[in-house]
Design an enzyme around this catalytic site. Sequence first.
Site, PDB file in Angstrom:
ATOM      1  N   ARG A  22     -15.812  -6.396  30.836  1.00 26.83           N
ATOM      2  CA  ARG A  22     -16.041  -6.958  29.509  1.00 26.83           C
ATOM      3  C   ARG A  22     -15.354  -6.127  28.443  1.00 26.83           C
ATOM      4  NH1 ARG A  22     -22.285  -7.336  29.155  1.00 26.83           N
ATOM      5  NH2 ARG A  22     -22.848  -8.099  31.205  1.00 26.83           N
ATOM      6  N   THR A  23     -15.006  -6.809  27.325  1.00 24.06           N
ATOM      7  CA  THR A  23     -14.441  -6.088  26.191  1.00 24.06           C
ATOM      8  C   THR A  23     -15.569  -5.344  25.496  1.00 24.06           C
ATOM      9  OG1 THR A  23     -12.867  -7.865  25.887  1.00 24.06           O
ATOM     10  CG2 THR A  23     -13.148  -6.334  24.071  1.00 24.06           C
ATOM     11  N   LEU A  24     -15.457  -4.039  25.431  1.00 20.69           N
ATOM     12  CA  LEU A  24     -16.471  -3.239  24.733  1.00 20.69           C
ATOM     13  C   LEU A  24     -15.948  -2.728  23.402  1.00 20.69           C
ATOM     14  CD1 LEU A  24     -17.734  -1.214  27.813  1.00 20.69           C
ATOM     15  CD2 LEU A  24     -18.860  -3.140  26.725  1.00 20.69           C
ATOM     16  N   ASN A 126     -18.675 -11.138  25.986  1.00 20.20           N
ATOM     17  CA  ASN A 126     -17.324 -10.741  26.380  1.00 20.20           C
ATOM     18  C   ASN A 126     -16.334 -11.288  25.360  1.00 20.20           C
ATOM     19  OD1 ASN A 126     -15.158  -9.818  27.780  1.00 20.20           O
ATOM     20  ND2 ASN A 126     -15.175 -11.445  29.318  1.00 20.20           N
ATOM     21  N   PRO A 127     -16.418 -10.760  24.119  1.00 16.54           N
ATOM     22  CA  PRO A 127     -15.658 -11.403  23.041  1.00 16.54           C
ATOM     23  C   PRO A 127     -14.163 -11.162  23.108  1.00 16.54           C
ATOM     24  CG  PRO A 127     -16.679  -9.396  22.244  1.00 16.54           C
ATOM     25  CD  PRO A 127     -17.154  -9.575  23.650  1.00 16.54           C
TER      26      PRO A 127
END
Lengths: 245, 271
Positions: A22-24, A126-127
């Site tokens: 995921r995008t963090l 998970n933007p």
Amino acid sequence: MNFMASKQPENSLLGPESDSQRTLYPYVTGTSVVALKYKDGILMAADMGGSYGSTLRYKNVERMKAIGKHSLLGASGEISDFQEILRYLDELILYDNMWDDGNSLGPKEVHNYLTRVMYNRRNKFNPLWNSLVLGGIKNGQKYLGTVSMIGVNFEDNHVATGFGNHLARPILRQEWHENLSFEDGVRLLEKCMRVLLYRDRSAINKLQIAKITEEGMTISQPYSLKTYWEFSAFENPTQGAVGSW
Amino acid sequence: MFRNQYDTDVTTWSPAGRLFQVEYAMEAVKQGSAAIGLRSKTHIVLGCVNKANSELSSHQKKIFKVDDHIGVAIAGLTADGRVLSRYMRNECINYSFTYESPLPVGRLVVQLADKAQVCTQRSWKRPYGVGLLVAGLDESGAHLYYNCPSGNYFEYQAFAIGSRSQAAKTYLERKFENFTDASRDDLVKDALMAIRETLQGETLKSSVCTIAVVGVGEPFHILDQGTVQQMIDAFEIVGEQEGPDAAAGQEASAEPEQGAGAGEGVAPMDI
């Protein structure tokens, strides 16, 4: 000891491996995009910088792209996510063209599609780490909207992302009016970009201005703004300062 | 059509290159009660004959609103028609949600046709036994399409399907050249007259037919019985006036053409 480990496919989003998928936080980012409606369509400006944290790593990043015949997309935030969005839109426009009927997706449709994509990704934690500006004109109707990474979207006569909201929008609120000429529109955008250049540390002095009208999209060659650093307040800046400012 | 050894499965070709099950499905459309559609540049009118099975029952719904800008009239197996209408409504609403824009009718019709084609190529399915007249607006204006069980679709200026539709088609063929520039009310009048042709002598009244309109600036809606009856009454009066006047004209000038015209004006009222 795990005798009965449940098997999950490699790409599953469940379990300990999922967090690395995921995008963090963003890595390579673009800064503000500013756009406004003018007489014949939309004008949009963005600089060509891609920052890697506090390093100005990439200085030739095009952050504005044409979408189909009628739309223009500008993005700030994670550059790789912007490229992913361009891939989604490429497929969307391809299928739209494959119908080969008299219909085509206009800027309003593309904007709403992007809103759905951004919001659905946000719901999955998970933007796509971007703030997008979508402008265009179709059948004489001008359209300018924005979508954020959490799916907030709206339309307006002038929009900006990031620092542009704080530094450029107030200028636009004062000076924007209906039916700006092309020259006045560019002058107004340059005024906004100059303020951003002075005050936003991730801005670089190499920008492009894109225009979209009924005829199509054109994007200027990269150029620089004239800046003035001889203000007396900049000479010996610590003279009157109290403290470390 | 006679029964033969190639008509059991939809997936069996006949030696002449025909799929009999598909053709039988088109027969089902011909047995249903009539539905007609006609369009101008800006409006489309759909009409259908609604006969209840008995005096005790209500009549079946044959015209469905699919979206504000699209409606459909069906002929044939109404149950199949209902299912396809639900599919069309679903597609429209999903498109509207994603793009905040109405689904162009041309694209919906293609999706519908592709759905029908699937049933002509699976051994465990049967073709839909319903013909659909799809009326809708697009970027390029007003459109009327006919979707048949074979998976084909055609665009029309005016069309009629179902039983005794040939009579309506003959009427429409005579008048269609005027439709493009006709006003909305003239279009509705023509629709009612086309429906009357399929009734073959029975009196046209609003209880046996249903009319729906969609146009630029006018969302799809079914006209209520009162309005329809008023329109029928309006042009039936005109028809009666034409009859006696034409007859008087005939006596005055003694021309056979006018006599034939008088016959046309008077005859339907006689029955």
